[in-house]
Scaffold this active site. Structure first.
Site, mmCIF file in Angstrom:
data_model
loop_
_atom_site.group_PDB
_atom_site.id
_atom_site.type_symbol
_atom_site.label_atom_id
_atom_site.label_comp_id
_atom_site.label_asym_id
_atom_site.label_seq_id
_atom_site.Cartn_x
_atom_site.Cartn_y
_atom_site.Cartn_z
ATOM 1 C CG ASP A 41 4.030 -30.386 -65.812
ATOM 2 O OD1 ASP A 41 2.896 -30.385 -65.277
ATOM 3 O OD2 ASP A 41 5.079 -30.296 -65.185
ATOM 4 C CD GLU A 75 -0.695 -25.754 -60.622
ATOM 5 O OE1 GLU A 75 0.475 -25.126 -60.117
ATOM 6 O OE2 GLU A 75 -0.916 -26.867 -60.846
#
Length: 576
Positions: free
Chosen positions: A71, A247
């Site tokens: 991430d 997302e």
């Protein structure tokens, strides 16, 4: 009478002091017997892909951060780049790296390093904190890190600093739900936060249906402005196709237009990166006609040097004004298992047209890239983070412990002491299967083919004492390879825990006269645990065992495998 009372009080105080000193001394002796001292640690990575693809002078490897560093998000101030990653229940939270050129990175440790403010002490390993964003705001010369914290009731938080090298301020709780927030500052200085959220109540159409929301952000109060929230993407690129898990949104501005880049498809085989365009930061946003702009989902499973699950990206303008994108991906082993976890990759980005496209991001990815013009590859040298194949050695003699050593659910400093003999671990009354802080110093598995060797000086007193090496995917999926006691005898054992159920694979009676060398070797899915009583001649214990339980796609969750120097005072693994 007064003199007698004084004499009596003095005697009582003396006895209390003597008894307290004796208790303190006994406690120290007890602790000294139970502590484990680790030294001469060596991690050697030897993946075939790097042996087959040696670097030329103008090349560097991707991933740039191997092992569980997923991430990624990135920002810059002048020529200084800062990149953050998820850390889940690892401590400290949110690792941050610095670079001058996007090739050579320095590890700055973790942003959330105050356990009084971020305490994942009772969270599963895949909870804690994840999906950070980082943005530099030139209007007030301030860096903002925003993230979702699943511990202590924090939720979405933001922290700030003028200088990321010198540390960060305290977390500021933000009043909105959802996950994966990032912050954007417009040319006029106005702030916006975008994040993933559930659809409005009663409007969820299918499992995995999510939305992207935007809020206006008040820089003076560090709060979102109530009533300014708006859904700017519903479902994904094409709602009629039921896209899942839109997302990890990021907002950008280029040539007067606003771009919203998101991950879509879930962080697995269908993962991808998509992009939208608008005239305003609050939409409406129109998807690009050539989405996805990054994915590896279209290619055969048996491709060479497979990289997969690519997505969750962020863009930055790099050296010579060339754009680059950082993103997560995985390099599965020979059984298609994900033991190294989701790693941080980088690719150049072509933004010569209306929309950015990751160069070679829509064909099978290659392990190396051309360096930006004028950059010298110093990875693994001069304090820069290594990649490719490398050897990491640690004797625990430096004043500052390397940031690659981390705790789980709490600070490493709570149980370690650096001594002349090595690293002393005082065991907690917690074992590795509990959802509590453990007395384990962890290192991320960064290769599919590796060895990890450590010397341990330890003599257990009872069956409750154990010290050694642990290979951990999570609290319910792990191997424990350690020294313990049964009756008057000392044993070494190998325990496998799968889905929370533990089984002793093998054990052997040993006689410890000096320090013991412990080693775990992996070649893809094949793991072997060995010990050397004389420090040289290793004996295997338990044969070759499967690394299946150390893989994300078998054990579940979001983390990669960790290798730990482990000690416990409540051992429940007993020799057979």
């Amino acid at each position: 009478m007064i003199k007698r009372n004084i004499f009596f009080l003095t005697a009582v105080l003396f006895l209390c002091f003597f008894e307290g000193t004796a208790q303190s001394t006994n406690l120290k002796k007890t602790q000294a017997k139970k502590t484990a001292v680790f030294s001469n640690v060596s991690y050697i990575g030897d993946d075939q892909v790097y042996n087959d693809n040696p670097l030329k002078s103008d090349e560097f490897y991707t991933p740039i951060l191997q092992g569980c560093y997923p991430d990624p998000a990135i920002t810059k101030k002048g020529e200084d780049y800062y990149m953050v990653c998820s850390s889940f229940a690892m401590f400290p939270g949110v690792p941050i790296f610095h670079s001058k050129d996007l090739v050579n990175w320095t590890d700055l440790g973790g942003i959330l390093n105050n356990v009084a403010e971020f305490n994942p002490h009772n969270t599963g390993i895949s909870e804690g904190v994840y999906a950070p964003g980082i943005t530099y705001n030139p209007h007030n010369d301030t860096f903002y890190m925003i993230v979702t914290a699943f511990s202590g009731g924090l939720g979405n938080i933001i922290v700030k600093t003028i200088d990321p090298v010198k540390g960060w301020g305290s977390p500021i709780k933000l009043d909105f739900g959802g996950i994966d927030p990032s912050i954007f500052f417009d040319d006029n200085g106005k702030g916006y936060i975008v994040h993933n959220d559930a659809p409005d109540k009663g409007k969820e159409l299918y499992e995995g249906h999510r939305v992207i929301k935007v809020w206006e952000y008040d820089l003076n109060t560090d709060k979102v402005i109530p009533g300014t929230d708006k859904i700017i993407v519903d479902g994904g690129v094409d709602l009629s196709k039921k896209p899942i898990w839109i997302e990890a949104p990021h907002l950008y501005k280029k040539n007067g237009k606003y771009y919203l880049m998101c991950a879509e498809g879930g962080t697995g085989d269908n993962h991808s990166e998509v992009i939208f365009i608008s005239d305003t930061p609050k939409g409406p946003f129109k998807p690009s006609s050539n989405n996805p702009i990054l994915t590896q989902r279209y290619f055969p499973n048996d491709r060479t040097n497979k990289v997969d699950w690519t997505g969750h990206a962020d863009l930055i303008q790099g050296p010579n004004n060339k754009y680059y994108g950082v993103f997560l991906g995985i390099r599965p082993n020979n059984q298609n298992r994900v033991n190294t976890g989701r790693e941080t990759f980088i690719l150049p980005v072509n933004w010569s047209g209306d929309f950015p496209v990751f160069e070679n991001g829509l064909i099978p990815m290659q392990p190396k890239l051309k360096m930006p013009t004028g950059v010298t590859n110093k990875t693994g040298k001069d304090g820069f983070f290594p990649n490719g194949n490398f050897t990491f050695t640690e004797n625990f003699t430096s004043k500052k412990l390397d940031y690659r050593w981390i705790g789980l659910r709490g600070p490493r400093e709570n149980f370690i002491l650096q001594t002349k003999k090595g690293l002393e671990i005082t065991p907690f009354e917690v074992n590795i299967k509990e959802v509590k802080p453990t007395s384990t110093l962890f290192y991320r598995q960064q290769h599919n083919i590796f060895s990890f060797t450590a010397t341990v000086d330890y003599k257990p007193e009872s069956e409750k004492d154990l010290a050694g090496i642990v290979c951990l995917q999570n609290e319910r999926s792990n191997y424990v390879f350690g020294i313990t006691k049964k009756g008057n005898d000392t044993f070494i054992l190998l325990e496998r825990t799968e889905k929370g159920q533990s089984k002793i694979i093998a054990s052997a009676k040993i006689k410890i006269t000096n320090s013991l060398r412990l080693q775990v070797k992996a070649k893809g899915d094949r793991y072997e645990f060995s010990y050397a009583a004389n420090g040289v001649d290793f004996e295997n214990l338990g044969g070759a065992v499967s690394g299946d339980i150390l893989s994300t796609n078998i054990a579940g969750g979001f983390t990669g495998a960790l290798i730990g120097l482990y000690a416990t005072a409540v051992n429940d693994a007993h020799p057979e």
